[in-house]
Design an enzyme around this catalytic site. Sequence first.
Site, PDB file in Angstrom:
ATOM      1  N   SER A  35       0.819  -1.126  -0.003  1.00 49.02           N
ATOM      2  CA  SER A  35       0.052   0.124   0.045  1.00 49.02           C
ATOM      3  C   SER A  35       0.837   1.433  -0.102  1.00 49.02           C
ATOM      4  CB  SER A  35      -0.814   0.064   1.043  1.00 49.02           C
ATOM      5  OG  SER A  35      -0.147   0.040   2.427  1.00 49.02           O
ATOM      6  N   ASP A 338      -3.516   8.158   7.957  1.00 45.59           N
ATOM      7  CA  ASP A 338      -4.665   7.385   8.746  1.00 45.59           C
ATOM      8  C   ASP A 338      -4.392   6.441   9.814  1.00 45.59           C
ATOM      9  OD1 ASP A 338      -3.323   5.427   7.302  1.00 45.59           O
ATOM     10  OD2 ASP A 338      -5.054   4.702   5.833  1.00 45.59           O
ATOM     11  N   HIS A 341      -0.739   4.789   7.250  1.00 52.71           N
ATOM     12  CA  HIS A 341      -0.081   5.387   5.958  1.00 52.71           C
ATOM     13  C   HIS A 341       0.172   6.797   6.238  1.00 52.71           C
ATOM     14  CE1 HIS A 341      -2.871   2.042   4.690  1.00 52.71           C
ATOM     15  NE2 HIS A 341      -1.690   1.649   4.123  1.00 52.71           N
TER      16      HIS A 341
END
Length: 369
Positions: A35, A338, A341
Amino acid sequence: MNKKIFLLIILFQIFGLVLSSSLQKYESIFNFGDSLSDTGNFLLSGALAFPVIGRLPYGETFFQHATGRCSDGRLIIDFIAEAFSLPYLPPYLAVTEGQSSEHGVNFAFAGATALDAEFFYERNIGSILWTNNSLNVQLGWFRKLKSTLCSNKQACDDFFGKSLFLVGEIGGNDYNYAFFLGGGIKQLQATVPLVVGVITNATSALIEEGAVELMVPGNLPIGCSAVYLTLFQSPNKADYDRHGCLKEFNAFARYHNDQLKQALTMLRQKYPHVRIIYADYYGAAMRFVHTPLHHGFYGGILRACCGGGGPYNFNNSARCGHTGSEVCQNPSLYSQWDGIHLTEAAYRYIALALINGSSSTPPLIPSAL
Ligand SMILES: *[C@@H]1O[C@H](CO)[C@@H](O)[C@H](O)[C@H]1NC(C)=O
Ligand SMILES: *[C@@H]1O[C@H](CO)[C@@H](O)[C@H](O)[C@H]1NC(C)=O
Ligand SMILES: *[C@@H]1O[C@H](CO)[C@@H](O)[C@H](O)[C@H]1NC(C)=O
Ligand SMILES: *[C@@H]1O[C@H](CO)[C@@H](O)[C@H](O)[C@H]1NC(C)=O
């Protein structure tokens, strides 16, 4: 030495640097990872395990809509593409639907592990995985696509000779999943050689396919991330460093990075004609951890911009994008987006440090300094 000759040599060296900088220009980029660099694969696949990345506030800062990037805006890979005047990398799952792969492809998949899914299923923790699209699966996609990129060895060597290959960041999730399930540091240290082995094997495999310029990033300082700080909160002050990060998790990230760096040193000996760059995400991030205000992170570096409360604004029952969470006014004042990340502002900082060579060895662009 004669003064004139000496000056000439200096001039030639300067000329050489300018020349090599223009030769360093890549025409395409191939990226593998999770991610931290997924530009849309997970979302295109349905994103069942993390549907919020398909909605605002994800993407609000730069794209003004959700793109599948796990951030408010651009990622490190986007800033690297910009630095070489290349378009943002299309996700592989868009390329299979017809988007151009002329300037490279992004195989990264949010939630991906370095180790294959079987490793986790054999240990009865497979059901926690967001995805089975491990590094090897991504490598398989690259091989499948290769025949559409170039038709024979000469053509492939020419094409890949002007390409940058990014192998990671990958491996962070192998540890995240296990830590979140209660795995101990000692136990996880035993998996580090396996994770590093998969990363170096993939790097070798790409070299055998024709890659000559590769960058392999290490892990971030996970002990400073809001999710770790929340899940592993400790009453013992000695568990924290003077910036408020959890010492033993940062030490674990360095343990992984040290083994990765050693493995890359061996790969460089095996493939002397290839440039293998280590990207020091940890060192780059630690610079803004040490002096957050100096870098404009007035919201602090331990609290997430978007989250559902708690001392680090990370709440597993109200994660960013879910009911009960709120997003900060100005994400660029925060390094964490968040809680898992980073923000575009933090990614930009790390990307610039890679591009100017202060956090890449050898430097990504040798003459940028
Ligand atoms: C991953 O593979 C396992 C075992 O083959 C399967 O049961 C599971 O549904 C797969 N998970 C995903 C997210 O595709
Ligand atoms: C790496 O490749 C070697 C040689 O193909 C293999 O023996 C080894 O098991 C691989 N390591 C990992 C961790 O996959
Ligand atoms: C976390 O979120 C839940 C659900 O919205 C809420 O009930 C709880 O109070 C939150 N915890 C904190 C520490 O804010
Ligand atoms: C390289 O970039 C980083 C991040 O923007 C910055 O902190 C550092 O001062 C730069 N170094 C040089 C030598 O330009």
